[in-house]
Design a protein around this motif. Structure first.
Motif, PDB file in Angstrom:
ATOM      1  N   UNK A  30       0.596  -1.266  -0.097  1.00  0.00           N
ATOM      2  CA  UNK A  30       0.012   0.008  -0.010  1.00  0.00           C
ATOM      3  C   UNK A  30       1.015   1.355  -0.026  1.00  0.00           C
ATOM      4  N   UNK A  31       2.084   1.206   0.619  1.00  0.00           N
ATOM      5  CA  UNK A  31       2.986   2.313   0.504  1.00  0.00           C
ATOM      6  C   UNK A  31       3.703   2.584  -0.662  1.00  0.00           C
ATOM      7  N   UNK A  32       3.512   1.454  -1.424  1.00  0.00           N
ATOM      8  CA  UNK A  32       4.189   1.575  -2.901  1.00  0.00           C
ATOM      9  C   UNK A  32       5.501   1.139  -2.847  1.00  0.00           C
ATOM     10  N   UNK A  33       5.999   0.153  -2.047  1.00  0.00           N
ATOM     11  CA  UNK A  33       7.113  -0.211  -1.920  1.00  0.00           C
ATOM     12  C   UNK A  33       7.547  -1.565  -2.645  1.00  0.00           C
ATOM     13  N   UNK A  34       8.824  -1.737  -3.003  1.00  0.00           N
ATOM     14  CA  UNK A  34       9.122  -3.045  -3.347  1.00  0.00           C
ATOM     15  C   UNK A  34       9.147  -4.080  -2.392  1.00  0.00           C
ATOM     16  N   UNK A  47       1.924 -11.557  -3.672  1.00  0.00           N
ATOM     17  CA  UNK A  47       2.824 -11.064  -4.310  1.00  0.00           C
ATOM     18  C   UNK A  47       3.036 -12.034  -5.527  1.00  0.00           C
ATOM     19  N   UNK A  48       3.357 -11.625  -6.494  1.00  0.00           N
ATOM     20  CA  UNK A  48       3.693 -12.461  -7.922  1.00  0.00           C
ATOM     21  C   UNK A  48       4.976 -11.638  -8.590  1.00  0.00           C
ATOM     22  N   UNK A  49       5.290 -12.030  -9.635  1.00  0.00           N
ATOM     23  CA  UNK A  49       6.469 -11.610 -10.366  1.00  0.00           C
ATOM     24  C   UNK A  49       6.068 -10.222 -10.584  1.00  0.00           C
ATOM     25  N   UNK A  50       5.215  -9.682 -10.849  1.00  0.00           N
ATOM     26  CA  UNK A  50       4.695  -8.316 -11.293  1.00  0.00           C
ATOM     27  C   UNK A  50       4.594  -7.323 -10.205  1.00  0.00           C
ATOM     28  N   UNK A  51       4.294  -7.882  -8.690  1.00  0.00           N
ATOM     29  CA  UNK A  51       4.085  -7.057  -7.445  1.00  0.00           C
ATOM     30  C   UNK A  51       5.378  -6.952  -6.721  1.00  0.00           C
ATOM     31  N   UNK A  52       6.151  -8.146  -6.736  1.00  0.00           N
ATOM     32  CA  UNK A  52       7.295  -8.251  -5.757  1.00  0.00           C
ATOM     33  C   UNK A  52       7.926  -9.342  -6.015  1.00  0.00           C
ATOM     34  N   UNK A  53       8.768  -9.995  -5.235  1.00  0.00           N
ATOM     35  CA  UNK A  53       9.521 -11.147  -5.230  1.00  0.00           C
ATOM     36  C   UNK A  53       9.526 -12.002  -4.319  1.00  0.00           C
ATOM     37  N   UNK A  54       9.697 -13.268  -4.534  1.00  0.00           N
ATOM     38  CA  UNK A  54       9.409 -14.226  -3.674  1.00  0.00           C
ATOM     39  C   UNK A  54      10.753 -15.196  -3.550  1.00  0.00           C
ATOM     40  N   UNK A  55      10.931 -15.508  -2.134  1.00  0.00           N
ATOM     41  CA  UNK A  55      12.092 -16.363  -2.207  1.00  0.00           C
ATOM     42  C   UNK A  55      11.858 -17.387  -0.880  1.00  0.00           C
ATOM     43  N   UNK A  56      12.567 -18.538  -0.882  1.00  0.00           N
ATOM     44  CA  UNK A  56      12.293 -19.490   0.089  1.00  0.00           C
ATOM     45  C   UNK A  56      12.794 -18.913   1.415  1.00  0.00           C
ATOM     46  N   UNK A  57      12.153 -18.989   2.644  1.00  0.00           N
ATOM     47  CA  UNK A  57      12.562 -18.511   3.776  1.00  0.00           C
ATOM     48  C   UNK A  57      14.243 -18.877   4.212  1.00  0.00           C
ATOM     49  N   UNK A  58      14.358 -20.207   3.715  1.00  0.00           N
ATOM     50  CA  UNK A  58      15.868 -20.800   4.226  1.00  0.00           C
ATOM     51  C   UNK A  58      16.901 -20.462   3.256  1.00  0.00           C
ATOM     52  N   UNK A  59      16.757 -19.887   2.077  1.00  0.00           N
ATOM     53  CA  UNK A  59      17.474 -19.900   0.943  1.00  0.00           C
ATOM     54  C   UNK A  59      18.063 -18.479   0.893  1.00  0.00           C
ATOM     55  N   UNK A  81       6.594  -1.562  -7.064  1.00  0.00           N
ATOM     56  CA  UNK A  81       5.804  -0.561  -5.883  1.00  0.00           C
ATOM     57  C   UNK A  81       4.633  -0.262  -6.431  1.00  0.00           C
ATOM     58  N   UNK A  82       4.556   0.325  -7.732  1.00  0.00           N
ATOM     59  CA  UNK A  82       3.366   1.085  -8.327  1.00  0.00           C
ATOM     60  C   UNK A  82       2.424  -0.125  -8.372  1.00  0.00           C
ATOM     61  N   UNK A  83       2.907  -1.226  -9.239  1.00  0.00           N
ATOM     62  CA  UNK A  83       2.000  -2.507  -9.195  1.00  0.00           C
ATOM     63  C   UNK A  83       1.331  -2.987  -7.823  1.00  0.00           C
ATOM     64  N   UNK A  84       2.210  -3.029  -6.968  1.00  0.00           N
ATOM     65  CA  UNK A  84       1.776  -3.555  -5.623  1.00  0.00           C
ATOM     66  C   UNK A  84       0.817  -2.684  -5.002  1.00  0.00           C
ATOM     67  N   UNK A  87      -2.633  -3.294  -6.784  1.00  0.00           N
ATOM     68  CA  UNK A  87      -3.199  -4.583  -6.348  1.00  0.00           C
ATOM     69  C   UNK A  87      -3.809  -4.310  -5.110  1.00  0.00           C
ATOM     70  N   UNK A  88      -3.245  -3.533  -3.929  1.00  0.00           N
ATOM     71  CA  UNK A  88      -3.944  -3.193  -2.787  1.00  0.00           C
ATOM     72  C   UNK A  88      -5.331  -2.457  -2.967  1.00  0.00           C
ATOM     73  N   UNK A  89      -4.934  -1.267  -3.984  1.00  0.00           N
ATOM     74  CA  UNK A  89      -6.319  -0.568  -3.819  1.00  0.00           C
ATOM     75  C   UNK A  89      -7.563  -1.513  -4.538  1.00  0.00           C
ATOM     76  N   UNK A  90      -7.049  -2.481  -5.403  1.00  0.00           N
ATOM     77  CA  UNK A  90      -8.046  -3.280  -6.021  1.00  0.00           C
ATOM     78  C   UNK A  90      -8.767  -4.442  -5.361  1.00  0.00           C
ATOM     79  N   UNK A  91      -7.609  -4.944  -4.291  1.00  0.00           N
ATOM     80  CA  UNK A  91      -8.160  -6.148  -3.747  1.00  0.00           C
ATOM     81  C   UNK A  91      -8.319  -5.977  -2.186  1.00  0.00           C
ATOM     82  N   UNK A  92      -7.501  -5.011  -1.586  1.00  0.00           N
ATOM     83  CA  UNK A  92      -7.500  -5.271  -0.128  1.00  0.00           C
ATOM     84  C   UNK A  92      -8.008  -3.829   0.565  1.00  0.00           C
TER      85      UNK A  92
END
Length: 111
Positions: A30-34, A47-59, A81-84, A87-92
């Motif tokens: 919502x703050x427009x951060x990566x 999160x998906x590739x268009x709104x952020x990045x994902x990583x395994x917690x232990x990796x 950040x803009x896409x994220x 997404x919040x404004x549309x869904x949350x």
């Protein structure tokens, strides 16, 4: 004071092993951060590739690579950040939540 804290951040990392909802992720979005989040719990639903990045917690290597990518590219951070935020404004938002509840209860009553 999360709004002021988010102003100071370029990237928000949420390395939770299991996150039931991901409120911190939603607030950062919502703050427009990566955002880089764990690929566990509810975070992959946010999160998906268009709104952020994902990583395994232990990796540690995956976290390092994601942080390096975003730290080195202000345009990617801004785009994510803009896409994220969108997404919040549309869904949350509260309105989206209430609309979802009404839809769910209407379907239950009718079904």
């Amino acid at each position: 004071d999360l709004p002021r804290l988010f102003e100071a951040l370029d990237i928000v990392c949420v390395p939770s092993r299991n996150e039931a909802f991901g409120l911190t992720v939603i607030e950062a979005m919502a703050a427009g951060k990566a955002v880089i989040g764990s690929d566990s719990g509810a975070i992959p639903e946010l999160l998906d590739a268009g709104t952020g990045r994902l990583a395994a917690p232990e990796d540690a290597d995956a976290w390092s690579a994601a942080m390096a990518e975003l730290a080195g590219d202000a345009a990617v951070r801004a785009r994510l950040g803009k896409a994220a935020r969108q997404r919040v404004l549309a869904d949350f938002t509260l309105a989206a939540h209430v609309a979802g509840l009404i839809e769910e209860y209407s379907a239950t009553r009718l079904g």
